[in-house]
Design an enzyme around this catalytic site. Structure first.
Site, PDB file in Angstrom:
ATOM      1  N   CYS A 113      16.160  -2.614  -8.970  1.00 51.15           N
ATOM      2  CA  CYS A 113      17.462  -2.282  -8.367  1.00 51.15           C
ATOM      3  C   CYS A 113      17.699  -2.998  -7.039  1.00 51.15           C
ATOM      4  O   CYS A 113      18.825  -3.040  -6.553  1.00 51.15           O
ATOM      5  CB  CYS A 113      17.583  -0.777  -8.168  1.00 51.15           C
ATOM      6  SG  CYS A 113      17.241   0.139  -9.661  1.00 51.15           S
ATOM      7  N   HIS A 252      22.576   0.815  -3.117  1.00 51.47           N
ATOM      8  CA  HIS A 252      22.284   0.939  -4.545  1.00 51.47           C
ATOM      9  C   HIS A 252      22.763   2.303  -5.026  1.00 51.47           C
ATOM     10  O   HIS A 252      22.576   3.316  -4.337  1.00 51.47           O
ATOM     11  CB  HIS A 252      20.780   0.783  -4.784  1.00 51.47           C
ATOM     12  CG  HIS A 252      20.415   1.057  -6.211  1.00 51.47           C
ATOM     13  ND1 HIS A 252      21.090   0.459  -7.250  1.00 51.47           N
ATOM     14  CD2 HIS A 252      19.495   1.886  -6.766  1.00 51.47           C
ATOM     15  CE1 HIS A 252      20.586   0.900  -8.382  1.00 51.47           C
ATOM     16  NE2 HIS A 252      19.623   1.763  -8.121  1.00 51.47           N
ATOM     17  N   ASN A 282      23.922   4.259 -12.750  1.00 52.91           N
ATOM     18  CA  ASN A 282      22.989   3.329 -12.112  1.00 52.91           C
ATOM     19  C   ASN A 282      22.863   2.085 -12.985  1.00 52.91           C
ATOM     20  O   ASN A 282      22.388   2.169 -14.118  1.00 52.91           O
ATOM     21  CB  ASN A 282      21.633   4.053 -11.948  1.00 52.91           C
ATOM     22  CG  ASN A 282      20.540   3.161 -11.373  1.00 52.91           C
ATOM     23  OD1 ASN A 282      20.700   1.953 -11.236  1.00 52.91           O
ATOM     24  ND2 ASN A 282      19.409   3.765 -11.053  1.00 52.91           N
TER      25      ASN A 282
HETATM   26  N1  ACO Z   1      20.546  17.889 -18.183  1.00 49.47           N
HETATM   27  C1  ACO Z   1      20.162  19.163 -17.935  1.00 49.47           C
HETATM   28  N2  ACO Z   1      18.997  19.491 -17.359  1.00 49.47           N
HETATM   29  C2  ACO Z   1      18.193  18.464 -16.998  1.00 49.47           C
HETATM   30  C3  ACO Z   1      18.520  17.113 -17.214  1.00 49.47           C
HETATM   31  C4  ACO Z   1      19.751  16.854 -17.833  1.00 49.47           C
HETATM   32  N3  ACO Z   1      20.176  15.590 -18.089  1.00 49.47           N
HETATM   33  N4  ACO Z   1      17.521  16.332 -16.747  1.00 49.47           N
HETATM   34  C5  ACO Z   1      16.579  17.152 -16.248  1.00 49.47           C
HETATM   35  N5  ACO Z   1      16.984  18.443 -16.404  1.00 49.47           N
HETATM   36  C6  ACO Z   1      16.289  19.664 -16.000  1.00 49.47           C
HETATM   37  C7  ACO Z   1      14.794  19.495 -15.913  1.00 49.47           C
HETATM   38  O1  ACO Z   1      14.192  19.650 -17.183  1.00 49.47           O
HETATM   39  C8  ACO Z   1      14.418  20.594 -14.942  1.00 49.47           C
HETATM   40  O2  ACO Z   1      14.361  21.817 -15.657  1.00 49.47           O
HETATM   41  P1  ACO Z   1      13.218  22.913 -15.314  1.00 49.47           P
HETATM   42  O3  ACO Z   1      13.487  23.290 -13.866  1.00 49.47           O
HETATM   43  O4  ACO Z   1      13.493  23.986 -16.290  1.00 49.47           O
HETATM   44  O5  ACO Z   1      11.926  22.198 -15.491  1.00 49.47           O
HETATM   45  C9  ACO Z   1      15.612  20.652 -13.995  1.00 49.47           C
HETATM   46  O6  ACO Z   1      16.691  20.020 -14.680  1.00 49.47           O
HETATM   47  C10 ACO Z   1      15.388  19.944 -12.678  1.00 49.47           C
HETATM   48  O7  ACO Z   1      14.810  18.661 -12.943  1.00 49.47           O
HETATM   49  P2  ACO Z   1      14.480  17.656 -11.803  1.00 49.47           P
HETATM   50  O8  ACO Z   1      13.874  16.417 -12.383  1.00 49.47           O
HETATM   51  O9  ACO Z   1      13.736  18.371 -10.712  1.00 49.47           O
HETATM   52  O10 ACO Z   1      15.962  17.329 -11.286  1.00 49.47           O
HETATM   53  P3  ACO Z   1      16.391  16.552 -10.018  1.00 49.47           P
HETATM   54  O11 ACO Z   1      17.272  17.386  -9.214  1.00 49.47           O
HETATM   55  O12 ACO Z   1      15.235  15.853  -9.322  1.00 49.47           O
HETATM   56  O13 ACO Z   1      17.290  15.389 -10.633  1.00 49.47           O
HETATM   57  C11 ACO Z   1      17.160  13.044 -11.103  1.00 49.47           C
HETATM   58  C12 ACO Z   1      16.717  14.435 -11.524  1.00 49.47           C
HETATM   59  C13 ACO Z   1      18.679  12.992 -11.268  1.00 49.47           C
HETATM   60  C14 ACO Z   1      16.529  12.025 -12.036  1.00 49.47           C
HETATM   61  C15 ACO Z   1      16.778  12.772  -9.651  1.00 49.47           C
HETATM   62  O14 ACO Z   1      15.431  13.107  -9.440  1.00 49.47           O
HETATM   63  C16 ACO Z   1      16.986  11.336  -9.230  1.00 49.47           C
HETATM   64  O15 ACO Z   1      18.106  10.868  -9.116  1.00 49.47           O
HETATM   65  N6  ACO Z   1      15.902  10.612  -8.935  1.00 49.47           N
HETATM   66  C17 ACO Z   1      15.983   9.236  -8.452  1.00 49.47           C
HETATM   67  C18 ACO Z   1      16.351   8.293  -9.529  1.00 49.47           C
HETATM   68  C19 ACO Z   1      16.356   6.905  -9.004  1.00 49.47           C
HETATM   69  O16 ACO Z   1      16.785   6.697  -7.881  1.00 49.47           O
HETATM   70  N7  ACO Z   1      15.840   5.912  -9.719  1.00 49.47           N
HETATM   71  C20 ACO Z   1      15.625   4.613  -9.117  1.00 49.47           C
HETATM   72  C21 ACO Z   1      16.389   3.559  -9.633  1.00 49.47           C
HETATM   73  S1  ACO Z   1      16.222   3.247 -11.353  1.00 49.47           S
HETATM   74  C22 ACO Z   1      15.584   1.647 -11.563  1.00 49.47           C
HETATM   75  O17 ACO Z   1      14.982   1.110 -10.688  1.00 49.47           O
HETATM   76  C23 ACO Z   1      15.777   1.043 -12.928  1.00 49.47           C
END
Ligand code: ACO
Length: 325
Positions: A113, A252, A282
C-alpha cells in the site's frame, strides 16, 4: 539538483460496483458492521478481461494528457503493484507496450500500500539528478483476484483501481521532502503466503487458499495509526514545517477509523484529510494515487498548498512525501 513536481494526474476504476448489500449475500456480514468498522460503502471490481496493466494504462493516459505529454516523451515508467499481470515481465513493461512509450525504462516495485509513495520517491531521484526528464508512476491493483471471498474479515475491505502521475523538472515548488521506512520483522501480519519461491503453487496451496491476502487486522491497525503519524511528522520536520502548515493530507485509505485516529495524533483537522474509502475501499497502491487525483480534481489542492502523501502496508513498509503544489 532539479526541483521535481507532479505535472499530470490520472485515475481509472472499473465500472462494476460491489456494495455492502451485495456482500451481505456472500458472507455473514452487514452494511452496518462494514460502515461503522471501516467506513466503506462500496468498492469496484475489475472485469474478467482486465489485468493490472489495463487499469494502469487508462490512468496513465489521463495523467499524460494533463501533463500535455505523449507516451514517447516518457523516460521512465514505474508501476507499484502487488497484483502484477505476470510475475515477469513486469507490469510496467506491459504498460510500456500498451502506451507505445518506446524510449522508457520500465520496472515494477513491490511495496504494497506504500507503493505509490515509494515509486514517486524513486522517480524523483532520477529526475533531480538529471538522469531522466519525464517519469510516469502508477499504482494499480486488481485485489479482487487475491481476495478470499469466503473470509468476511478481509473480503469486505478491498477493491480494484489505478491512479497515476507524471513527474518532471519544475521551476518552482514541487517535492520538498520524502521519507521511506520498513520493518520486515512485522511481515507476517499481512501477506500473500504462496505463489513465490518460498511456497510455490501446488494443489495444496490452492486448496488452503494460500494465494489470498492473510491479515491480522487488529495488529495492523495499531501499527498503522502510529506509523502514519510518525511518517508525516518526520517528512515535515525535514523541511522545517509542522502540522499547522498542512493544507491537505492524502493518506492510504485502509480504514476510516485509522484515518480519524491519525488526524487526532498529528493534530490536523479531519476536513484536511482527503478520503475516498467509502466509494472504493482499500485499493493498496492505487488508494493514495486515486485520492491525490480526486483531491486535485475536486479543487481541494491549489497552487502553493502544502500537500502530504502518507501510506503504510504489508512488509511492513511506510513513507511520506511533502509537496508544495
Ligand atoms: N462482518 C461482521 N463481523 C465481522 C466482520 C465482518 N465483515 N469481520 C470481522 N467481524 C467480527 C469478528 O469475527 C469479531 O467477532 P468476535 O468479537 O465475535 O470475535 C468482531 O467482528 C471484531 O473483529 P476485529 O477483527 O477485532 O474487528 P476490528 O474492529 O479490528 O476491524 C478490521 C477489523 C476492519 C480489519 C480492522 O482491524 C482494520 O482495518 N485493520 C487494518 C487493515 C489494514 O490497514 N490493512 C493494511 C493495508 S492492506 C494491504 O497492505 C494489502
Amino acid at each position: 539538483m532539479k526541483n521535481v513536481g507532479i505535472i499530470g494526474l490520472g485515475m481509472y476504476v472499473p465500472e462494476k460496483k460491489l456494495t455492502n448489500q451485495d456482500l451481505e449475500k456472500m458472507v455473514d456480514t452487514s452494511d452496518e458492521w462494514i460502515t461503522t468498522r471501516t467506513g466503506i460503502k462500496e468498492r469496484r471490481i475489475a472485469d474478467k478481461s482486465q489485468a493490472a496493466s489495463d487499469l494502469a494504462v487508462n490512468a496513465a493516459r489521463e495523467a499524460l494528457a494533463q501533463a500535455k505529454l505523449k507516451p514517447e516523451d516518457l523516460d521512465l515508467i514505474i508501476v507499484a503493484t502487488i497484483t502484477p499481470d505476470t510475475q515477469f515481465p513486469s507490469t510496467a513493461c506491459w504498460v510500456q507496450k500498451a502506451l507505445g512509450a518506446k524510449k522508457a525504462a520500465s520496472f515494477d516495485i513491490s511495496a504494497a500500500c506504500a507503493g505509490y509513495i515509494y515509486g514517486i520517491t524513486i522517480a524523483q531521484q532520477f529526475i533531480a539528478n538529471g538522469v531522466y526528464k519525464n517519469a510516469l508512476v502508477v499504482g494499480t491493483e486488481v485485489l479482487s483476484r487475491i481476495t478470499d471471498w469466503t473470509d468476511r474479515s478481509t473480503c469486505v475491505l478491498f477493491g480494484d483501481g489505478a491512479g497515476s502521475c507524471v513527474l518532471a523538472p519544475v521551476k518552482e515548488n514541487g517535492i520538498l521532502s520524502t521519507y521511506l521506512a520498513s520493518d520486515g520483522e512485522l511481515g507476517d501480519l499481512l501477506l500473500l503466503p504462496a505463489g513465490g519461491s518460498r511456497n510455490p503453487a501446488t494443489h495444496q496451496t490452492v486448496d488452503e487458499k494460500l494465494h489470498t491476502i492473510k491479515m491480522q487486522g487488529n495488529e495492523v491497525f495499531k501499527h498503522a495509526v502510529k506509523l502514519l503519524g510518525e511518517a508525516t511528522k518526520i517528512a515535515l520536520e525535514k523541511v522545517g514545517l509542522s502540522w499547522k502548515d498542512i493544507d491537505c493530507v492524502i493518506p492510504h485509505q485502509a480504514n476510516i477509523r485509522i484515518l480519524l485516529a491519525m488526524a487526532k495524533r498529528i493534530g490536523v483537522p479531519e476536513d484536511k484529510i482527503y478520503m475516498n474509502i467509502a466509494r472504493y475501499g482499500n485499493m493498496s497502491s492505487a488508494s493514495t494515487a486515486t485520492a491525490l487525483t480526486e483531491a486535485f480534481r475536486d479543487g481541494k489542492i491549489k497552487k502553493g498548498d502544502i500537500v502530504v502523501l502518507v501510506a503504510f502496508g504489508g512488509g511492513l513498509v511506510w513513507g511520506s512525501i511533502v509537496i508544495k503544489w
